[in-house]
Scaffold this motif. Structure first.
Motif, PDB file in Angstrom:
ATOM      1  N   SER A 252     -44.727 -37.733  -8.690  1.00  0.00           N
ATOM      2  CA  SER A 252     -43.669 -38.578  -8.936  1.00  0.00           C
ATOM      3  C   SER A 252     -42.873 -38.097 -10.170  1.00  0.00           C
ATOM      4  CB  SER A 252     -44.628 -40.582  -8.774  1.00  0.00           C
ATOM      5  OG  SER A 252     -43.405 -41.351  -8.998  1.00  0.00           O
ATOM      6  N   GLU A 253     -43.716 -38.309 -10.903  1.00  0.00           N
ATOM      7  CA  GLU A 253     -43.066 -38.013 -12.913  1.00  0.00           C
ATOM      8  C   GLU A 253     -41.682 -36.785 -12.437  1.00  0.00           C
ATOM      9  OE1 GLU A 253     -43.114 -40.028 -15.447  1.00  0.00           O
ATOM     10  OE2 GLU A 253     -44.287 -42.047 -14.128  1.00  0.00           O
ATOM     11  N   ASN A 254     -42.645 -35.713 -11.979  1.00  0.00           N
ATOM     12  CA  ASN A 254     -42.058 -34.431 -12.312  1.00  0.00           C
ATOM     13  C   ASN A 254     -41.359 -34.252 -10.768  1.00  0.00           C
ATOM     14  OD1 ASN A 254     -43.026 -33.915 -14.687  1.00  0.00           O
ATOM     15  ND2 ASN A 254     -44.896 -34.782 -13.347  1.00  0.00           N
ATOM     16  N   TRP A 255     -40.728 -35.398  -9.233  1.00  0.00           N
ATOM     17  CA  TRP A 255     -40.469 -35.142  -8.292  1.00  0.00           C
ATOM     18  C   TRP A 255     -38.582 -34.477  -9.048  1.00  0.00           C
ATOM     19  CZ3 TRP A 255     -42.853 -34.527  -4.512  1.00  0.00           C
ATOM     20  CH2 TRP A 255     -42.131 -33.834  -3.313  1.00  0.00           C
ATOM     21  N   PRO A 256     -38.888 -33.371  -8.066  1.00  0.00           N
ATOM     22  CA  PRO A 256     -37.296 -32.810  -7.933  1.00  0.00           C
ATOM     23  C   PRO A 256     -36.171 -33.931  -7.824  1.00  0.00           C
ATOM     24  CG  PRO A 256     -38.941 -31.851  -6.403  1.00  0.00           C
ATOM     25  CD  PRO A 256     -39.299 -32.815  -7.114  1.00  0.00           C
TER      26      PRO A 256
ATOM     27  N   LEU B  42     -46.748 -31.863  -2.275  1.00  0.00           N
ATOM     28  CA  LEU B  42     -47.458 -30.151  -2.911  1.00  0.00           C
ATOM     29  C   LEU B  42     -45.827 -29.763  -1.897  1.00  0.00           C
ATOM     30  CD1 LEU B  42     -48.776 -27.663  -3.790  1.00  0.00           C
ATOM     31  CD2 LEU B  42     -50.544 -27.180  -2.324  1.00  0.00           C
ATOM     32  N   ASP B  43     -46.163 -29.155  -0.210  1.00  0.00           N
ATOM     33  CA  ASP B  43     -45.620 -28.823  -0.019  1.00  0.00           C
ATOM     34  C   ASP B  43     -43.535 -28.717  -0.067  1.00  0.00           C
ATOM     35  OD1 ASP B  43     -47.266 -27.290   1.283  1.00  0.00           O
ATOM     36  OD2 ASP B  43     -47.394 -28.765   3.165  1.00  0.00           O
ATOM     37  N   ARG B  44     -43.570 -30.457  -0.106  1.00  0.00           N
ATOM     38  CA  ARG B  44     -42.230 -30.505   0.123  1.00  0.00           C
ATOM     39  C   ARG B  44     -41.309 -30.064  -1.837  1.00  0.00           C
ATOM     40  NH1 ARG B  44     -40.931 -35.687   3.137  1.00  0.00           N
ATOM     41  NH2 ARG B  44     -41.719 -35.015   4.925  1.00  0.00           N
ATOM     42  N   PHE B  45     -42.783 -30.796  -2.824  1.00  0.00           N
ATOM     43  CA  PHE B  45     -41.907 -30.058  -4.487  1.00  0.00           C
ATOM     44  C   PHE B  45     -41.911 -28.800  -3.856  1.00  0.00           C
ATOM     45  CE2 PHE B  45     -43.567 -28.898  -8.164  1.00  0.00           C
ATOM     46  CZ  PHE B  45     -42.289 -29.992  -9.071  1.00  0.00           C
TER      47      PHE B  45
ATOM     48  N   ASP C 187     -38.899 -23.244  -7.375  1.00  0.00           N
ATOM     49  CA  ASP C 187     -39.753 -22.535  -7.394  1.00  0.00           C
ATOM     50  C   ASP C 187     -41.254 -22.178  -7.502  1.00  0.00           C
ATOM     51  OD1 ASP C 187     -40.350 -19.192  -6.179  1.00  0.00           O
ATOM     52  OD2 ASP C 187     -38.944 -18.699  -7.310  1.00  0.00           O
ATOM     53  N   ARG C 188     -42.203 -22.773  -7.702  1.00  0.00           N
ATOM     54  CA  ARG C 188     -44.143 -22.629  -8.392  1.00  0.00           C
ATOM     55  C   ARG C 188     -45.193 -22.437  -7.457  1.00  0.00           C
ATOM     56  NH1 ARG C 188     -40.314 -23.012 -11.589  1.00  0.00           N
ATOM     57  NH2 ARG C 188     -40.061 -24.461 -13.203  1.00  0.00           N
TER      58      ARG C 188
ATOM     59  N   THR D  24     -49.691 -22.438 -10.400  1.00  0.00           N
ATOM     60  CA  THR D  24     -49.566 -23.376 -10.971  1.00  0.00           C
ATOM     61  C   THR D  24     -49.538 -24.746 -11.073  1.00  0.00           C
ATOM     62  OG1 THR D  24     -48.245 -21.596 -11.438  1.00  0.00           O
ATOM     63  CG2 THR D  24     -47.543 -23.285 -12.346  1.00  0.00           C
ATOM     64  N   ILE D  25     -49.062 -25.346  -9.735  1.00  0.00           N
ATOM     65  CA  ILE D  25     -48.768 -27.119  -9.672  1.00  0.00           C
ATOM     66  C   ILE D  25     -50.580 -27.568  -9.623  1.00  0.00           C
ATOM     67  CG2 ILE D  25     -48.144 -28.186  -8.253  1.00  0.00           C
ATOM     68  CD1 ILE D  25     -46.112 -26.584  -7.164  1.00  0.00           C
TER      69      ILE D  25
END
Length: 82
Positions: free
Chosen positions: A60-64, A13-16, A21-22, A26-27
């Motif tokens: 994993s699927e949504n990793w920046p 969560l922190d890294r994401f 900017d979420r 929301t996440i």
């Protein structure tokens, strides 16, 4: 073991959030269908292995793009379609 899994989720969560900017809620709604998911983990609530896998899979699927995946968190391997 559960404390380690929760630590992994909070690290993700922190890294994401460092790259997107979420809001945390929301996440949580996107990855766990629960806007209070991460705050509940911090309060000491538990989770199932299934929920852990679901949330890590979502990350994993949504990793920046360009963000480094945390070395101590096993990243799911995407299975090839047959």
């Amino acid at each position: 073991m559960e404390a380690e899994l929760i630590r992994h989720l909070l690290t993700l969560l922190d890294r994401f959030r460092a790259h997107r900017d979420r809001e945390e809620s929301t996440i949580g709604r996107h990855c766990a269908a629960d806007g209070a998911f991460f705050s509940r983990l911090r309060e000491g609530k538990t989770l199932t292995a299934r929920k852990y896998d679901l949330v890590v899979g979502w990350f994993s699927e949504n990793w920046p793009e360009g963000a480094e995946w945390p070395a101590d968190v096993v990243r799911p391997v995407k299975e090839a379609a047959e």
